[in-house]
Design a protein around this motif. Structure first.
Motif, PDB file in Angstrom:
ATOM      1  N   HIS A 176      25.224 101.863  21.903  1.00 13.78           N
ATOM      2  CA  HIS A 176      24.055 101.042  22.238  1.00 13.78           C
ATOM      3  C   HIS A 176      22.745 101.816  22.235  1.00 13.78           C
ATOM      4  N   TYR A 177      22.433 102.336  21.087  1.00 11.11           N
ATOM      5  CA  TYR A 177      21.117 102.941  20.854  1.00 11.11           C
ATOM      6  C   TYR A 177      20.029 101.917  21.194  1.00 11.11           C
ATOM      7  N   VAL A 178      20.239 100.703  20.748  1.00 14.93           N
ATOM      8  CA  VAL A 178      19.407  99.559  21.140  1.00 14.93           C
ATOM      9  C   VAL A 178      20.351  98.367  21.305  1.00 14.93           C
ATOM     10  N   TYR A 179      19.790  97.238  21.709  1.00 13.89           N
ATOM     11  CA  TYR A 179      20.584  96.021  21.865  1.00 13.89           C
ATOM     12  C   TYR A 179      19.851  94.941  21.081  1.00 13.89           C
ATOM     13  N   ILE A 180      20.453  94.537  19.957  1.00 10.62           N
ATOM     14  CA  ILE A 180      19.766  93.632  19.027  1.00 10.62           C
ATOM     15  C   ILE A 180      20.121  92.185  19.347  1.00 10.62           C
ATOM     16  N   ILE A 181      19.111  91.326  19.316  1.00  9.22           N
ATOM     17  CA  ILE A 181      19.331  89.899  19.601  1.00  9.22           C
ATOM     18  C   ILE A 181      18.661  89.049  18.521  1.00  9.22           C
ATOM     19  N   TYR A 182      19.418  88.100  18.002  1.00 12.05           N
ATOM     20  CA  TYR A 182      18.883  87.111  17.063  1.00 12.05           C
ATOM     21  C   TYR A 182      18.699  85.800  17.814  1.00 12.05           C
ATOM     22  N   LEU A 183      17.500  85.245  17.709  1.00 13.14           N
ATOM     23  CA  LEU A 183      17.234  83.948  18.356  1.00 13.14           C
ATOM     24  C   LEU A 183      17.260  82.860  17.286  1.00 13.14           C
ATOM     25  N   ASP A 184      18.210  81.949  17.403  1.00 15.93           N
ATOM     26  CA  ASP A 184      18.322  80.863  16.436  1.00 15.93           C
ATOM     27  C   ASP A 184      17.056  80.008  16.519  1.00 15.93           C
ATOM     28  N   PRO A 185      16.261  79.961  15.432  1.00 17.25           N
ATOM     29  CA  PRO A 185      14.971  79.262  15.515  1.00 17.25           C
ATOM     30  C   PRO A 185      15.119  77.770  15.849  1.00 17.25           C
ATOM     31  N   ALA A 186      16.289  77.203  15.535  1.00 17.58           N
ATOM     32  CA  ALA A 186      16.494  75.778  15.844  1.00 17.58           C
ATOM     33  C   ALA A 186      16.468  75.534  17.351  1.00 17.58           C
ATOM     34  N   HIS A 187      16.830  76.556  18.128  1.00 17.85           N
ATOM     35  CA  HIS A 187      16.834  76.416  19.599  1.00 17.85           C
ATOM     36  C   HIS A 187      15.559  76.969  20.226  1.00 17.85           C
ATOM     37  N   PHE A 188      14.746  77.651  19.416  1.00 20.28           N
ATOM     38  CA  PHE A 188      13.563  78.331  19.972  1.00 20.28           C
ATOM     39  C   PHE A 188      12.295  77.946  19.201  1.00 20.28           C
TER      40      PHE A 188
END
Ligand SMILES: *Cc1c(COP(=O)(O)O)cnc(C)c1O
Length: 397
Positions: free
Chosen positions: A291-303
Protein backbone atom coordinates in the motif's frame (compact mmCIF):
# COMPACT_ATOMS: atom_id res chain seq x y z
CA UNK A 1 -16.84 15.75 10.98
CA UNK A 2 -15.65 19.33 11.23
CA UNK A 3 -11.88 19.51 11.44
CA UNK A 4 -9.43 17.28 9.61
CA UNK A 5 -7.79 14.85 12.03
CA UNK A 6 -4.05 14.50 12.32
CA UNK A 7 -2.41 12.47 9.58
CA UNK A 8 0.96 10.88 10.18
CA UNK A 9 3.94 12.84 8.82
CA UNK A 10 6.18 11.35 6.15
CA UNK A 11 9.05 10.36 6.24
CA UNK A 12 9.14 8.52 9.53
CA UNK A 13 12.54 8.78 11.22
CA UNK A 14 14.28 9.37 14.52
CA UNK A 15 17.71 9.32 16.15
CA UNK A 16 18.55 5.96 14.59
CA UNK A 17 18.76 7.51 11.11
CA UNK A 18 20.77 10.46 12.42
CA UNK A 19 23.16 8.12 14.23
CA UNK A 20 23.50 5.90 11.16
CA UNK A 21 24.74 8.85 9.10
CA UNK A 22 27.13 10.03 11.80
CA UNK A 23 28.54 6.51 12.07
CA UNK A 24 29.32 6.46 8.35
CA UNK A 25 31.08 9.82 8.56
CA UNK A 26 33.08 8.75 11.61
CA UNK A 27 34.07 5.45 10.00
CA UNK A 28 35.87 7.21 7.16
CA UNK A 29 34.47 4.51 4.83
CA UNK A 30 32.31 6.69 2.63
CA UNK A 31 31.72 4.22 -0.16
CA UNK A 32 31.45 0.50 -0.61
CA UNK A 33 32.95 -0.07 -4.01
CA UNK A 34 36.39 -1.37 -3.14
CA UNK A 35 36.28 -5.10 -2.50
CA UNK A 36 38.54 -4.74 0.55
CA UNK A 37 36.03 -2.64 2.43
CA UNK A 38 32.90 -4.48 1.26
CA UNK A 39 32.50 -6.90 4.14
CA UNK A 40 31.75 -4.36 6.86
CA UNK A 41 30.03 -1.74 4.80
CA UNK A 42 26.40 -0.73 5.16
CA UNK A 43 25.92 -1.27 1.45
CA UNK A 44 26.93 -4.93 1.61
CA UNK A 45 25.13 -5.59 4.87
CA UNK A 46 22.00 -3.94 3.50
CA UNK A 47 22.09 -6.25 0.50
CA UNK A 48 22.15 -9.29 2.78
CA UNK A 49 19.37 -7.88 4.95
CA UNK A 50 17.19 -6.95 1.99
CA UNK A 51 17.63 -10.40 0.43
CA UNK A 52 16.56 -11.93 3.72
CA UNK A 53 13.60 -9.54 4.08
CA UNK A 54 12.40 -10.39 0.59
CA UNK A 55 13.12 -14.11 0.73
CA UNK A 56 15.43 -13.79 -2.29
CA UNK A 57 18.76 -15.53 -2.87
CA UNK A 58 20.46 -12.38 -4.19
CA UNK A 59 19.90 -8.66 -3.65
CA UNK A 60 21.93 -5.74 -4.96
CA UNK A 61 21.70 -2.13 -3.93
CA UNK A 62 21.75 0.42 -6.73
CA UNK A 63 21.34 4.13 -7.39
CA UNK A 64 17.55 4.21 -7.80
CA UNK A 65 14.47 2.32 -8.95
CA UNK A 66 14.75 3.57 -12.53
CA UNK A 67 18.28 2.23 -12.83
CA UNK A 68 17.20 -1.01 -11.14
CA UNK A 69 14.91 -1.70 -14.11
CA UNK A 70 17.48 -0.54 -16.65
CA UNK A 71 20.22 -2.73 -15.12
CA UNK A 72 17.84 -5.71 -15.06
CA UNK A 73 17.03 -5.32 -18.75
CA UNK A 74 20.72 -4.99 -19.65
CA UNK A 75 21.62 -8.02 -17.50
CA UNK A 76 18.89 -10.03 -19.24
CA UNK A 77 20.45 -9.13 -22.58
CA UNK A 78 17.55 -7.00 -23.76
CA UNK A 79 18.48 -4.24 -26.17
CA UNK A 80 18.44 -3.04 -29.74
CA UNK A 81 15.49 -4.30 -31.78
CA UNK A 82 13.67 -5.83 -28.82
CA UNK A 83 10.18 -5.06 -27.56
CA UNK A 84 9.13 -5.08 -23.92
CA UNK A 85 5.52 -5.09 -22.75
CA UNK A 86 4.70 -2.70 -19.90
CA UNK A 87 1.42 -1.68 -18.23
CA UNK A 88 -0.28 1.58 -19.21
CA UNK A 89 -0.80 2.73 -15.64
CA UNK A 90 2.58 3.25 -13.98
CA UNK A 91 5.29 5.81 -13.35
CA UNK A 92 7.14 6.79 -16.52
CA UNK A 93 10.32 4.99 -15.35
CA UNK A 94 8.84 1.56 -16.11
CA UNK A 95 8.74 2.50 -19.79
CA UNK A 96 11.59 5.02 -20.00
CA UNK A 97 14.04 2.42 -18.71
CA UNK A 98 13.11 0.29 -21.74
CA UNK A 99 13.99 3.26 -23.96
CA UNK A 100 17.26 3.63 -22.02
CA UNK A 101 18.09 0.00 -22.83
CA UNK A 102 17.64 0.77 -26.57
CA UNK A 103 14.47 -1.33 -26.74
CA UNK A 104 10.86 -0.37 -27.51
CA UNK A 105 8.18 -0.43 -24.80
CA UNK A 106 4.75 -1.70 -25.83
CA UNK A 107 1.84 -0.57 -23.71
CA UNK A 108 -0.77 -2.92 -22.27
CA UNK A 109 -4.12 -1.78 -20.89
CA UNK A 110 -5.05 -2.58 -17.30
CA UNK A 111 -7.73 -4.59 -15.55
CA UNK A 112 -10.76 -2.41 -14.63
CA UNK A 113 -10.87 -3.71 -11.04
CA UNK A 114 -7.26 -4.33 -9.99
CA UNK A 115 -5.85 -1.49 -12.16
CA UNK A 116 -2.91 -3.85 -12.87
CA UNK A 117 -1.64 -5.09 -16.23
CA UNK A 118 -4.45 -7.18 -17.75
CA UNK A 119 -3.01 -10.65 -18.49
CA UNK A 120 -5.77 -11.21 -21.04
CA UNK A 121 -4.44 -8.33 -23.13
CA UNK A 122 -0.77 -9.31 -23.12
CA UNK A 123 -0.76 -12.00 -25.82
CA UNK A 124 -2.20 -9.71 -28.48
CA UNK A 125 0.89 -7.49 -28.05
CA UNK A 126 3.45 -10.25 -28.53
CA UNK A 127 5.44 -10.11 -31.79
CA UNK A 128 8.60 -11.96 -32.87
CA UNK A 129 10.53 -9.02 -31.35
CA UNK A 130 9.01 -9.32 -27.87
CA UNK A 131 11.61 -10.32 -25.29
CA UNK A 132 10.14 -9.43 -21.91
CA UNK A 133 7.21 -8.26 -19.84
CA UNK A 134 7.63 -5.74 -17.03
CA UNK A 135 4.78 -6.04 -14.57
CA UNK A 136 4.14 -3.33 -11.97
CA UNK A 137 2.60 -4.20 -8.61
CA UNK A 138 0.81 -0.85 -8.64
CA UNK A 139 0.23 0.66 -5.19
CA UNK A 140 1.80 -2.55 -3.84
CA UNK A 141 -1.01 -4.77 -5.12
CA UNK A 142 0.49 -8.03 -6.47
CA UNK A 143 -0.21 -8.80 -10.13
CA UNK A 144 -1.64 -12.18 -11.06
CA UNK A 145 1.79 -13.76 -11.49
CA UNK A 146 0.51 -17.26 -12.34
CA UNK A 147 -1.36 -15.93 -15.37
CA UNK A 148 1.58 -13.75 -16.41
CA UNK A 149 4.19 -16.49 -16.01
CA UNK A 150 2.05 -18.90 -18.04
CA UNK A 151 2.14 -16.44 -20.96
CA UNK A 152 5.86 -15.77 -20.47
CA UNK A 153 6.70 -19.47 -20.47
CA UNK A 154 4.57 -20.14 -23.54
CA UNK A 155 6.35 -17.41 -25.52
CA UNK A 156 9.82 -17.68 -23.91
CA UNK A 157 9.71 -14.17 -22.46
CA UNK A 158 11.64 -12.84 -19.49
CA UNK A 159 9.69 -11.24 -16.66
CA UNK A 160 10.82 -8.21 -14.67
CA UNK A 161 8.72 -7.29 -11.64
CA UNK A 162 8.75 -3.55 -10.96
CA UNK A 163 8.28 -3.66 -7.18
CA UNK A 164 8.86 0.08 -6.66
CA UNK A 165 5.60 0.21 -4.64
CA UNK A 166 5.62 -3.30 -3.30
CA UNK A 167 8.24 -3.90 -0.60
CA UNK A 168 6.93 -6.87 1.36
CA UNK A 169 3.86 -7.45 -0.83
CA UNK A 170 3.11 -11.14 -1.05
CA UNK A 171 1.23 -13.27 -3.58
CA UNK A 172 0.19 -16.86 -2.81
CA UNK A 173 2.61 -17.16 0.09
CA UNK A 174 5.68 -15.75 -1.64
CA UNK A 175 6.96 -12.18 -1.78
CA UNK A 176 6.83 -10.29 -5.06
CA UNK A 177 10.13 -9.92 -6.87
CA UNK A 178 10.66 -13.70 -6.61
CA UNK A 179 8.15 -14.73 -9.27
CA UNK A 180 9.73 -13.31 -12.40
CA UNK A 181 13.39 -13.43 -13.42
CA UNK A 182 14.17 -10.21 -11.56
CA UNK A 183 12.49 -7.87 -9.07
CA UNK A 184 13.32 -4.16 -8.84
CA UNK A 185 12.73 -1.77 -5.94
CA UNK A 186 12.91 1.98 -5.34
CA UNK A 187 13.84 3.78 -2.12
CA UNK A 188 13.05 7.26 -3.46
CA UNK A 189 11.61 9.66 -0.89
CA UNK A 190 7.96 8.83 -1.52
CA UNK A 191 8.41 5.06 -1.49
CA UNK A 192 7.47 2.85 1.47
CA UNK A 193 11.11 2.18 2.42
CA UNK A 194 12.86 5.49 1.97
CA UNK A 195 16.41 6.83 1.79
CA UNK A 196 15.64 9.86 -0.37
CA UNK A 197 17.13 8.00 -3.33
CA UNK A 198 18.14 4.39 -3.83
CA UNK A 199 17.13 1.13 -5.44
CA UNK A 200 17.57 -2.63 -5.27
CA UNK A 201 17.45 -5.61 -7.58
CA UNK A 202 16.60 -9.12 -6.42
CA UNK A 203 16.87 -12.45 -8.21
CA UNK A 204 17.21 -16.15 -7.45
CA UNK A 205 19.47 -17.26 -10.30
CA UNK A 206 23.23 -17.34 -9.74
CA UNK A 207 24.26 -16.73 -13.33
CA UNK A 208 21.90 -13.79 -13.68
CA UNK A 209 23.09 -12.39 -10.36
CA UNK A 210 26.62 -12.25 -11.77
CA UNK A 211 25.40 -10.39 -14.85
CA UNK A 212 23.52 -7.92 -12.68
CA UNK A 213 26.64 -7.26 -10.60
CA UNK A 214 28.76 -6.74 -13.71
CA UNK A 215 26.31 -4.22 -15.14
CA UNK A 216 26.05 -2.18 -11.98
CA UNK A 217 29.69 -2.21 -10.94
CA UNK A 218 31.73 -1.37 -14.03
CA UNK A 219 31.88 -4.92 -15.38
CA UNK A 220 33.63 -6.22 -12.27
CA UNK A 221 33.22 -9.50 -10.41
CA UNK A 222 32.75 -9.24 -6.64
CA UNK A 223 35.91 -9.71 -4.64
CA UNK A 224 38.23 -9.63 -7.66
CA UNK A 225 40.94 -7.15 -8.56
CA UNK A 226 39.51 -3.65 -8.85
CA UNK A 227 40.83 -3.05 -12.35
CA UNK A 228 39.52 -6.24 -13.90
CA UNK A 229 36.54 -5.28 -16.05
CA UNK A 230 35.07 -8.37 -17.69
CA UNK A 231 32.19 -6.68 -19.51
CA UNK A 232 30.99 -3.15 -20.19
CA UNK A 233 29.01 -2.11 -17.16
CA UNK A 234 28.59 1.25 -15.53
CA UNK A 235 28.48 2.70 -12.03
CA UNK A 236 25.00 2.21 -10.59
CA UNK A 237 26.23 1.60 -7.03
CA UNK A 238 24.14 2.56 -4.01
CA UNK A 239 25.71 5.22 -1.80
CA UNK A 240 27.02 4.13 1.57
CA UNK A 241 25.09 6.95 3.25
CA UNK A 242 21.83 5.83 1.69
CA UNK A 243 22.54 2.22 2.64
CA UNK A 244 23.04 3.23 6.27
CA UNK A 245 19.65 4.98 6.33
CA UNK A 246 18.02 2.05 4.55
CA UNK A 247 19.19 -0.43 7.16
CA UNK A 248 17.37 1.52 9.87
CA UNK A 249 14.28 2.12 7.72
CA UNK A 250 14.05 -1.56 6.83
CA UNK A 251 14.04 -2.54 10.53
CA UNK A 252 11.04 -0.27 11.13
CA UNK A 253 9.17 -1.43 8.07
CA UNK A 254 7.49 -4.73 9.10
CA UNK A 255 5.39 -2.98 11.78
CA UNK A 256 4.38 -0.29 9.27
CA UNK A 257 3.50 -2.94 6.71
CA UNK A 258 1.15 -4.65 9.16
CA UNK A 259 -0.53 -1.32 9.97
CA UNK A 260 -0.93 -0.45 6.27
CA UNK A 261 -2.74 -3.74 5.70
CA UNK A 262 -4.94 -3.44 8.77
CA UNK A 263 -5.99 0.10 7.81
CA UNK A 264 -6.51 -0.76 4.14
CA UNK A 265 -8.76 -3.68 5.05
CA UNK A 266 -10.75 -1.35 7.31
CA UNK A 267 -11.09 1.19 4.47
CA UNK A 268 -12.14 -1.59 2.07
CA UNK A 269 -14.92 -2.58 4.46
CA UNK A 270 -16.19 0.96 5.07
CA UNK A 271 -15.98 2.16 1.46
CA UNK A 272 -17.89 -0.93 0.26
CA UNK A 273 -20.95 0.56 1.96
CA UNK A 274 -20.95 3.60 -0.37
CA UNK A 275 -22.42 2.76 -3.80
CA UNK A 276 -20.13 3.73 -6.68
CA UNK A 277 -16.88 3.73 -4.66
CA UNK A 278 -14.39 1.18 -6.03
CA UNK A 279 -11.06 0.87 -4.24
CA UNK A 280 -8.38 -1.10 -6.12
CA UNK A 281 -9.57 -4.71 -5.86
CA UNK A 282 -7.59 -6.91 -3.49
CA UNK A 283 -8.01 -10.44 -4.87
CA UNK A 284 -8.01 -13.58 -2.69
CA UNK A 285 -4.48 -14.45 -3.76
CA UNK A 286 -3.07 -11.33 -2.09
CA UNK A 287 -1.54 -12.10 1.32
CA UNK A 288 0.05 -8.69 1.93
CA UNK A 289 -0.04 -5.39 0.06
CA UNK A 290 2.59 -2.70 0.72
CA UNK A 291 0.00 0.00 0.00
CA UNK A 292 2.32 2.67 -1.30
CA UNK A 293 -0.94 4.50 -1.97
CA UNK A 294 -4.62 3.54 -1.88
CA UNK A 295 -6.31 4.04 -5.24
CA UNK A 296 -10.05 4.66 -5.55
CA UNK A 297 -12.21 4.85 -8.66
CA UNK A 298 -15.47 6.75 -8.30
CA UNK A 299 -18.14 5.51 -10.69
CA UNK A 300 -19.32 8.75 -12.35
CA UNK A 301 -22.87 7.39 -12.59
CA UNK A 302 -23.06 7.54 -8.77
CA UNK A 303 -21.08 10.77 -8.41
CA UNK A 304 -22.73 13.24 -10.82
CA UNK A 305 -19.97 12.56 -13.36
CA UNK A 306 -17.24 13.93 -11.10
CA UNK A 307 -13.81 14.04 -12.82
CA UNK A 308 -10.41 13.76 -11.18
CA UNK A 309 -9.47 17.46 -10.96
CA UNK A 310 -12.63 18.16 -8.98
CA UNK A 311 -12.05 15.11 -6.75
CA UNK A 312 -8.47 16.19 -5.97
CA UNK A 313 -9.54 19.77 -5.25
CA UNK A 314 -12.47 18.88 -3.02
CA UNK A 315 -10.60 16.35 -0.92
CA UNK A 316 -7.50 18.55 -0.58
CA UNK A 317 -9.68 21.39 0.62
CA UNK A 318 -10.82 19.04 3.37
CA UNK A 319 -7.19 18.49 4.38
CA UNK A 320 -6.96 14.95 3.04
CA UNK A 321 -3.54 13.93 1.64
CA UNK A 322 -4.45 13.05 -1.96
CA UNK A 323 -1.85 12.25 -4.58
CA UNK A 324 -2.17 12.81 -8.33
CA UNK A 325 -2.60 9.49 -10.14
CA UNK A 326 -0.14 8.66 -12.91
CA UNK A 327 -1.29 9.88 -16.32
CA UNK A 328 -1.71 6.89 -18.68
CA UNK A 329 1.64 6.39 -20.43
CA UNK A 330 0.29 6.94 -23.94
CA UNK A 331 -0.84 10.46 -22.99
CA UNK A 332 2.57 11.67 -21.75
CA UNK A 333 4.38 14.04 -24.08
CA UNK A 334 7.61 12.05 -24.50
CA UNK A 335 5.45 9.25 -25.90
CA UNK A 336 2.79 11.23 -27.80
CA UNK A 337 5.57 13.09 -29.60
CA UNK A 338 7.50 9.80 -30.08
CA UNK A 339 10.71 11.20 -28.71
CA UNK A 340 13.32 8.55 -28.16
CA UNK A 341 16.90 7.66 -28.80
CA UNK A 342 18.51 8.59 -32.09
CA UNK A 343 18.82 5.69 -34.52
CA UNK A 344 16.08 3.57 -32.93
CA UNK A 345 12.96 2.72 -34.90
CA UNK A 346 9.83 3.31 -32.85
CA UNK A 347 7.41 2.95 -35.78
CA UNK A 348 6.24 -0.47 -34.55
CA UNK A 349 5.28 0.93 -31.14
CA UNK A 350 1.61 1.00 -30.15
CA UNK A 351 1.85 4.59 -28.87
CA UNK A 352 2.67 8.02 -30.26
CA UNK A 353 0.95 10.20 -32.85
CA UNK A 354 -2.51 8.89 -33.75
CA UNK A 355 -1.90 5.76 -31.66
CA UNK A 356 -1.91 7.97 -28.57
CA UNK A 357 -5.33 9.40 -29.46
CA UNK A 358 -8.15 8.73 -26.99
CA UNK A 359 -9.78 5.32 -27.24
CA UNK A 360 -6.73 3.13 -27.81
CA UNK A 361 -6.42 2.20 -24.13
CA UNK A 362 -10.05 2.50 -23.02
CA UNK A 363 -9.85 0.96 -19.56
CA UNK A 364 -7.03 3.06 -18.18
CA UNK A 365 -8.54 6.19 -19.73
CA UNK A 366 -11.87 5.55 -18.05
CA UNK A 367 -10.40 4.68 -14.64
CA UNK A 368 -7.90 7.54 -14.61
CA UNK A 369 -10.59 10.10 -15.46
CA UNK A 370 -12.44 9.37 -12.22
CA UNK A 371 -9.74 8.13 -9.82
CA UNK A 372 -7.59 9.49 -7.03
CA UNK A 373 -5.14 8.03 -4.56
CA UNK A 374 -4.81 8.48 -0.83
CA UNK A 375 -1.21 9.02 0.24
CA UNK A 376 0.47 6.48 2.49
CA UNK A 377 0.15 8.96 5.38
CA UNK A 378 -3.53 8.02 5.50
CA UNK A 379 -2.73 4.31 5.73
CA UNK A 380 -0.39 4.93 8.66
CA UNK A 381 -2.83 7.13 10.58
CA UNK A 382 -5.42 6.35 13.23
CA UNK A 383 -9.02 5.18 12.99
CA UNK A 384 -10.36 8.77 13.37
CA UNK A 385 -8.42 9.79 10.27
CA UNK A 386 -9.77 6.83 8.30
CA UNK A 387 -13.35 7.57 9.33
CA UNK A 388 -12.94 11.22 8.33
CA UNK A 389 -11.66 10.20 4.88
CA UNK A 390 -14.57 7.80 4.37
CA UNK A 391 -17.11 10.45 5.38
CA UNK A 392 -15.60 13.06 3.05
CA UNK A 393 -15.55 10.63 0.11
CA UNK A 394 -19.24 9.87 0.75
CA UNK A 395 -19.98 13.60 0.78
CA UNK A 396 -18.66 14.01 -2.80
CA UNK A 397 -22.01 12.61 -4.00
C1 LIG B 1 9.33 5.40 -8.29
C2 LIG B 1 9.12 4.39 -9.35
C3 LIG B 1 10.16 3.93 -10.15
C4 LIG B 1 11.51 4.58 -10.18
O1 LIG B 1 12.12 4.68 -8.98
P1 LIG B 1 13.18 5.89 -8.70
O2 LIG B 1 13.88 5.41 -7.49
O3 LIG B 1 12.38 7.11 -8.47
O4 LIG B 1 14.06 5.99 -9.88
C5 LIG B 1 9.91 2.91 -11.04
N1 LIG B 1 8.69 2.37 -11.15
C6 LIG B 1 7.66 2.80 -10.43
C7 LIG B 1 6.34 2.14 -10.60
C8 LIG B 1 7.82 3.84 -9.51
O5 LIG B 1 6.80 4.30 -8.82
Amino acid sequence: MEKPPKFVEWPIWDDQERQALIDVINSGEWWAGAPKSQAGSHHWRFQTEFAEFNGSKYAFGCTNGTHAIEVSLLALGIGLGDEVIVPEWTFVATASSVIAANAVPMFCDVDPETFLIDPQKIEALITPKTKAIIVVHLAGMPCDMDAILAIATKHSLRVVEDCAHAHGSSYKGRKVGNWGDVGTFSFQASKVVNAGEGGAIVCNNEELSQRIYEVLDCGRHPGEWFYNHYTFGSNYRLSEFNAAILRTQLKKYPAQLALRNKNALYLNGELKKIPGVHPQLRKEYVDTCAHYVYIIYLDPAHFHGIAYPEIYKNLREKGIPVDDCYPPLHTIECFTAMRGKPGIDYSGANWGGVKSAPGHFPVVEKIHAHAFQLEQKVLLSGRDALDYVVAEIASLK
